[in-house]
Design an enzyme around this catalytic site. Structure first.
Site, PDB file in Angstrom:
ATOM      1  CE  LYS A  89      -4.226  -2.124   1.464  1.00  0.00           C
ATOM      2  NZ  LYS A  89      -3.719  -3.520   1.511  1.00  0.00           N
TER       3      LYS A  89
HETATM    4  C1  LIG Z   1      -4.330  -4.612   0.803  1.00  0.00           C
HETATM    5  C2  LIG Z   1      -3.499  -5.823   0.635  1.00  0.00           C
HETATM    6  C3  LIG Z   1      -3.830  -6.839  -0.303  1.00  0.00           C
HETATM    7  C4  LIG Z   1      -5.094  -6.775  -1.142  1.00  0.00           C
HETATM    8  O1  LIG Z   1      -4.983  -5.835  -2.180  1.00  0.00           O
HETATM    9  P1  LIG Z   1      -6.289  -5.284  -2.905  1.00  0.00           P
HETATM   10  O2  LIG Z   1      -5.803  -4.236  -3.827  1.00  0.00           O
HETATM   11  O3  LIG Z   1      -7.175  -4.741  -1.820  1.00  0.00           O
HETATM   12  O4  LIG Z   1      -6.918  -6.429  -3.614  1.00  0.00           O
HETATM   13  C5  LIG Z   1      -2.987  -7.933  -0.421  1.00  0.00           C
HETATM   14  N1  LIG Z   1      -1.871  -8.039   0.340  1.00  0.00           N
HETATM   15  C6  LIG Z   1      -1.522  -7.104   1.239  1.00  0.00           C
HETATM   16  C7  LIG Z   1      -0.291  -7.299   2.054  1.00  0.00           C
HETATM   17  C8  LIG Z   1      -2.309  -5.960   1.428  1.00  0.00           C
HETATM   18  O5  LIG Z   1      -1.951  -5.042   2.331  1.00  0.00           O
END
Ligand SMILES: *Cc1c(COP(=O)(O)O)cnc(C)c1O
Length: 494
Positions: free
Chosen positions: A112
């Site tokens: 993120k």
């Molecule tokens: C948020 C997140 C995901 C999922 O990603 P999306 O874009 O919401 O599908 C997968 N792995 C980690 C470590 C995350 O923080």
């Protein structure tokens, strides 16, 4: 021609990219989508020679067409700098035949960071472009990861402040410490007595209160959102797959034009939607494998065409994918409905009122390039162990869900496959060590486990972890779920 943004739920007026970033969500409750997907205007061949930042510019300039070259380049330079622990920003590493795109080298060691590092720059630039004089107050509810990444992104960014609400007893001790030690004059963290849904509901209520908006405006404030449905978070993610393709070319692993697969560990459907947009821009991706944990609502959807959230919510070792309503899927639904806002709204309304919806055969036929897969908790652990044994590579639990789906479905095709690696194993140390040593370390504290992981992996303990060992707690606000607005009023002095 410039790209404009429209809502998935009505044919209301289109807005520019910068307006869509400021608003976050369309007024009718729909999500903003670009009115077409632009084609890349550099050759595939040339991608091999581009840095992450240069690739980001080539992709984002097409979507954020009301940003000037100078503005966008400044945003990219500010975001993707030495706050990442590698100049590659997102290294592509080959392990046991698969290619892991490591998206966790930013400040909070989860993917993120990739979008939340640039969002503050996009947001303040958008404010300037649209003559917004108010201070932008980012209001966020978090189940753990987004909160810290947003705090780190917005800390001390002039013209902004950020308030994060999290469930006091609903996040891991490391996640809580990461947030409570966050520096920055403009950062605020509040624990609520309630769960994540309470936090989310409270935040939404404040967003929709006209009365609160007026009082904020009078004091020179306005809300915005760092939520993953903001196109300012979606567009920077398209870069991953364009960059990965360039790296495969550069490493001599594929020839120009050769098709590849991608596997994405999925929760809210943001990351994999970005891969779909990259494909539509001209990146030769054959299949997008959507990997779920035991909350496999998306796997079932791709199997049957029916989205059904009426099921038990399972707490897994990949908590960032513990989601039953994948918000960004709405953008794909809109696309396969032939951009029919009325039909999209009807399906989304059905999800709210009935807890399910079903797409037509015609829509389903357009999902050929997607394939669903999932991993149980046991399979996730096994995969961590298997890849460690085979390649001396330790991955986190989320990545392991994708890796399992790779071994099940993609490996046998013989096509080069990129797996989105979304978090550092240091972020989920206990689950990872348990997967490898099966309970041997149960009595160790989280930080002792960090040191053990360091010993067996030889990978340096990231700054993000070292920092919180000793950092002082600087936030201590707690309130009941019913008092969230009062808390915001106090913080802002309304
Ligand atoms: C948020 C997140 C995901 C999922 O990603 P999306 O874009 O919401 O599908 C997968 N792995 C980690 C470590 C995350 O923080």
């Amino acid at each position: 021609m410039s790209i404009m943004y429209k809502s998935t739920r009505s044919n209301s007026e289109k807005v520019t990219a910068s307006q869509a970033i400021l608003k976050g969500l369309a007024e009718d409750g729909g999500l903003f989508v670009p009115d077409r997907i632009p084609a890349l205007d550099v050759s595939l061949e040339s991608l091999a020679g581009l840095s992450y930042q240069e690739t980001a510019y080539e992709v984002m300039k097409l979507f954020l067409s009301d940003f000037t070259e100078e503005e966008l380049k400044a945003c990219i330079a500010g975001a993707y700098d030495d706050k990442f622990d590698t100049t590659d920003i997102a290294p592509l590493v080959k392990k046991d035949g698969a290619f892991y795109l490591e998206l966790f080298h930013g400040r909070t060691i989860a993917f993120k960071d990739m979008a939340l590092s640039i969002l503050p720059y996009l947001m303040t630039t958008s404010a300037k472009k649209n003559g917004v004089k108010n201070e932008i107050v980012i209001l966020t509810a978090t189940s753990g990861d987004t909160g810290k990444a947003a705090l780190a992104g917005f800390a001390d960014v002039p013209g902004t402040s950020i308030i994060v609400f999290y469930p006091k007893d609903g996040v891991s001790p490391i996640q809580e410490k990461q947030m409570l030690t966050q520096k920055g004059e403009n950062t605020n963290v509040v624990g609520i007595i309630g769960n994540f849904d309470d936090a989310q509901t409270g935040v939404k209520k404040m967003f929709h209160s006209k009365e609160l908006a007026e009082r904020m405006d009078a004091k020179g404030y306005q809300f915005s959102s760092a939520n993953s449905i903001n196109i300012g978070r979606l567009v920077p993610q398209i870069v991953y797959y364009v960059y990965a393709y360039g790296q495969l070319l550069k490493q001599g692993e594929i020839t120009c034009g050769e098709t590849i697969h991608v596997v994405v560990p999925t929760g809210n459907f943001g990351n994999i939607l970005a891969a779909y947009y990259a494909k539509n821009m001209g990146i030769p991706i054959e299949t997008l494998f959507c990997a779920s944990n035991e909350n496999k609502v998306l796997y079932d959807f791709f199997q049957t065409g029916k989205y059904d959230r009426k099921r038990e919510f399972i707490l897994t070792s990949s908590p960032s994918m513990d989601i039953l309503i994948s918000s960004n899927l709405e953008r794909l639904i809109y696309k396969i409905a032939g951009e029919d806002a009325e039909q999209t709204k009807a399906l989304m309304d059905s999800l709210t009122s009935e807890g399910e919806y079903e797409i037509t055969e015609e829509m389903k036929a357009q999902l050929d390039c997607f394939a669903g897969g999932f991993a149980t908790e046991e399979q996730t652990s096994e995969t961590i162990r298997k890849v460690y044994d085979a390649a001396d590579y330790i991955m986190d639990t989320h990545t392991a869900v994708a890796s399992k789906v790779y071994y099940d479905k993609a490996a046998e095709t013989g096509k080069k496959t990129v797996i989105a690696s979304t978090a550092s194993p240091y972020k989920f140390t206990r689950s990872v060590m348990n997967a490898i040593y099966q309970g041997k370390y149960d009595s160790m504290s989280d930080f002792e486990l960090v040191d053990e992981l360091n010993k067996i992996s030889g990978v340096k303990v990231p700054e993000a972890i070292e920092e919180i060992r000793t950092a002082p707690i600087v936030h201590d606000l707690v309130c009941d779920k019913s008092e969230m607005q009062k808390m915001v009023e106090n913080i802002l002095g309304l």
